[in-house]
Scaffold this motif. Structure first.
Motif, PDB file in Angstrom:
ATOM      1  N   TYR B  35      -5.479   2.974  19.556  1.00 37.10           N
ATOM      2  CA  TYR B  35      -6.220   3.932  18.760  1.00 37.10           C
ATOM      3  C   TYR B  35      -7.555   3.325  18.352  1.00 37.10           C
ATOM      4  CZ  TYR B  35      -2.023   6.788  17.807  1.00 37.10           C
ATOM      5  OH  TYR B  35      -0.923   7.598  17.901  1.00 37.10           O
ATOM      6  N   GLN B  37     -10.313   3.678  15.198  1.00 40.30           N
ATOM      7  CA  GLN B  37     -10.518   4.232  13.867  1.00 40.30           C
ATOM      8  C   GLN B  37     -11.930   3.928  13.402  1.00 40.30           C
ATOM      9  OE1 GLN B  37      -8.094   2.710  10.569  1.00 40.30           O
ATOM     10  NE2 GLN B  37      -7.945   4.782   9.748  1.00 40.30           N
ATOM     11  N   LYS B  40     -14.716   7.455   8.219  1.00 38.68           N
ATOM     12  CA  LYS B  40     -14.780   8.879   7.900  1.00 38.68           C
ATOM     13  C   LYS B  40     -14.258   9.776   9.026  1.00 38.68           C
ATOM     14  CE  LYS B  40     -16.975   7.692   4.127  1.00 38.68           C
ATOM     15  NZ  LYS B  40     -16.278   7.696   2.823  1.00 38.68           N
ATOM     16  N   LYS B  41     -13.539   9.222   9.980  1.00 39.23           N
ATOM     17  CA  LYS B  41     -13.006  10.035  11.082  1.00 39.23           C
ATOM     18  C   LYS B  41     -11.517   9.786  11.214  1.00 39.23           C
ATOM     19  CE  LYS B  41     -15.331  10.373  14.919  1.00 39.23           C
ATOM     20  NZ  LYS B  41     -16.046  10.013  16.165  1.00 39.23           N
ATOM     21  N   PRO B  42     -10.775  10.776  11.714  1.00 40.58           N
ATOM     22  CA  PRO B  42      -9.340  10.543  11.945  1.00 40.58           C
ATOM     23  C   PRO B  42      -9.124   9.514  13.043  1.00 40.58           C
ATOM     24  CG  PRO B  42      -9.895  12.886  12.059  1.00 40.58           C
ATOM     25  CD  PRO B  42     -11.176  12.135  12.068  1.00 40.58           C
ATOM     26  N   LEU B  43      -7.942   8.950  13.063  1.00 39.30           N
ATOM     27  CA  LEU B  43      -7.595   8.063  14.174  1.00 39.30           C
ATOM     28  C   LEU B  43      -7.732   8.822  15.485  1.00 39.30           C
ATOM     29  CD1 LEU B  43      -6.123   6.448  11.806  1.00 39.30           C
ATOM     30  CD2 LEU B  43      -4.569   5.690  13.588  1.00 39.30           C
ATOM     31  N   LEU B  45      -6.647   8.759  19.374  1.00 37.17           N
ATOM     32  CA  LEU B  45      -5.777   8.176  20.387  1.00 37.17           C
ATOM     33  C   LEU B  45      -6.592   7.899  21.643  1.00 37.17           C
ATOM     34  CD1 LEU B  45      -2.889   7.441  21.314  1.00 37.17           C
ATOM     35  CD2 LEU B  45      -2.670   9.819  22.081  1.00 37.17           C
ATOM     36  N   LEU B  88     -12.420  -0.109  14.031  1.00 39.61           N
ATOM     37  CA  LEU B  88     -11.126  -0.792  13.929  1.00 39.61           C
ATOM     38  C   LEU B  88     -10.255  -0.282  15.075  1.00 39.61           C
ATOM     39  CD1 LEU B  88      -9.294  -2.690  12.186  1.00 39.61           C
ATOM     40  CD2 LEU B  88      -8.465  -0.607  11.070  1.00 39.61           C
ATOM     41  N   LEU B  90      -6.658  -0.115  16.644  1.00 41.94           N
ATOM     42  CA  LEU B  90      -5.268  -0.259  16.237  1.00 41.94           C
ATOM     43  C   LEU B  90      -4.333  -0.099  17.423  1.00 41.94           C
ATOM     44  CD1 LEU B  90      -5.480   1.929  13.034  1.00 41.94           C
ATOM     45  CD2 LEU B  90      -4.911  -0.475  13.030  1.00 41.94           C
ATOM     46  N   PHE B 104       2.397   0.465  13.468  1.00 39.48           N
ATOM     47  CA  PHE B 104       1.042   0.004  13.746  1.00 39.48           C
ATOM     48  C   PHE B 104       0.881  -1.483  13.493  1.00 39.48           C
ATOM     49  CE2 PHE B 104      -1.444   3.847  14.491  1.00 39.48           C
ATOM     50  CZ  PHE B 104      -0.578   4.833  14.052  1.00 39.48           C
TER      51      PHE B 104
END
Lengths: 113, 113
Positions: B35, B37, B40-43, B45, B88, B90, B104
């Motif tokens: 993922y 990240q 200010k944004k969703p994870l 995929l 980031l 993940l 995670f």
């Protein structure tokens, strides 16, 4: 379009106070809903998971609710502690082939003394 | 600890460098995920592997190249990245693909200069 909206975007509360975070989703067909806690610089950790038939699920001071009719969920934190300061992410799983997890942007909670 | 480890935890690289991120899970899971990240944004995929086979690639640019030699290890090879790739990254694993709970890792904080 499958979406997960969380509110508020950020929240500041005093230690010991309660708070409630909101999650609205438009995911269909629905499979389950999870709340994750993500500490700064760490990966998300699951707090609760609820399926269609579950209305409430507790994990210590965390209580999640789910209203599948209105497609809303909330995460209530009781007697907040400094260690509750984190980002809380609502994740909805769609009942379809593949991974099908839809993530919200998260609510950033700051607990101050 | 969630049973998922990632190295390095922090990485700074120039746009012409080549580097690799490593993920290892000690949970006996069969599915692994990358993922991204961003603030200010969703994870987001990126890739999914199930039993070492890539099952999902969400339109990720070719400058990101995943590798899954076995069910316990996952790599993300990076080359000629752009500053907007700073984020980031993940890694997660789950028992199987689909609606299973994902565990995670702590993430790799990548900065592209």
């Amino acid at each position: 379009k499958n979406q997960v909206e969380q509110s508020p975007q950020s929240l500041i509360i005093l230690e010991g106070k309660n708070c409630t975070l909101q999650c609205n989703y438009t995911v269909s067909p629905f499979s389950n809903l999870r709340w994750y806690k993500q500490d700064t610089g760490r990966g998300p950790v699951s707090l609760t998971i609820m399926t269609f038939s579950e209305n409430t699920k507790s994990n210590g001071r965390y209580t999640a609710t789910l209203d599948a009719d209105t497609k809303q969920s909330s995460l209530h934190i009781t007697a907040s502690q400094l260690s509750d300061s984190a980002s809380y992410i609502c994740v909805v799983s769609a009942a379809q082939a593949g991974t099908a997890l839809i993530f919200g942007k998260g609510t950033t909670l700051s607990v101050s003394s | 600890e969630t049973g998922v480890t990632q190295t390095p935890r922090h990485l700074v690289m120039g746009m012409t460098n080549k580097k690799s991120l490593k993920c290892e899970q000690h949970l006996g899971h069969n599915a692994m995920y990358w993922y991204k990240q961003s603030a200010k944004k969703p994870l987001e995929l990126m890739f999914v592997y199930n039993f070492k086979e890539q099952t999902e690639n969400n339109s990720v640019p070719s400058r990101f190249s995943p590798e899954c030699p076995n069910s316990s290890h996952l790599f993300l090879h990076l080359h000629t990245l752009q500053p907007e790739d700073s984020a980031l990254y993940l890694c997660a694993s789950s028992h199987g693909q689909g609606g299973y709970e994902q565990y995670f890792g702590p993430g790799t904080r990548l900065t592209v200069t």
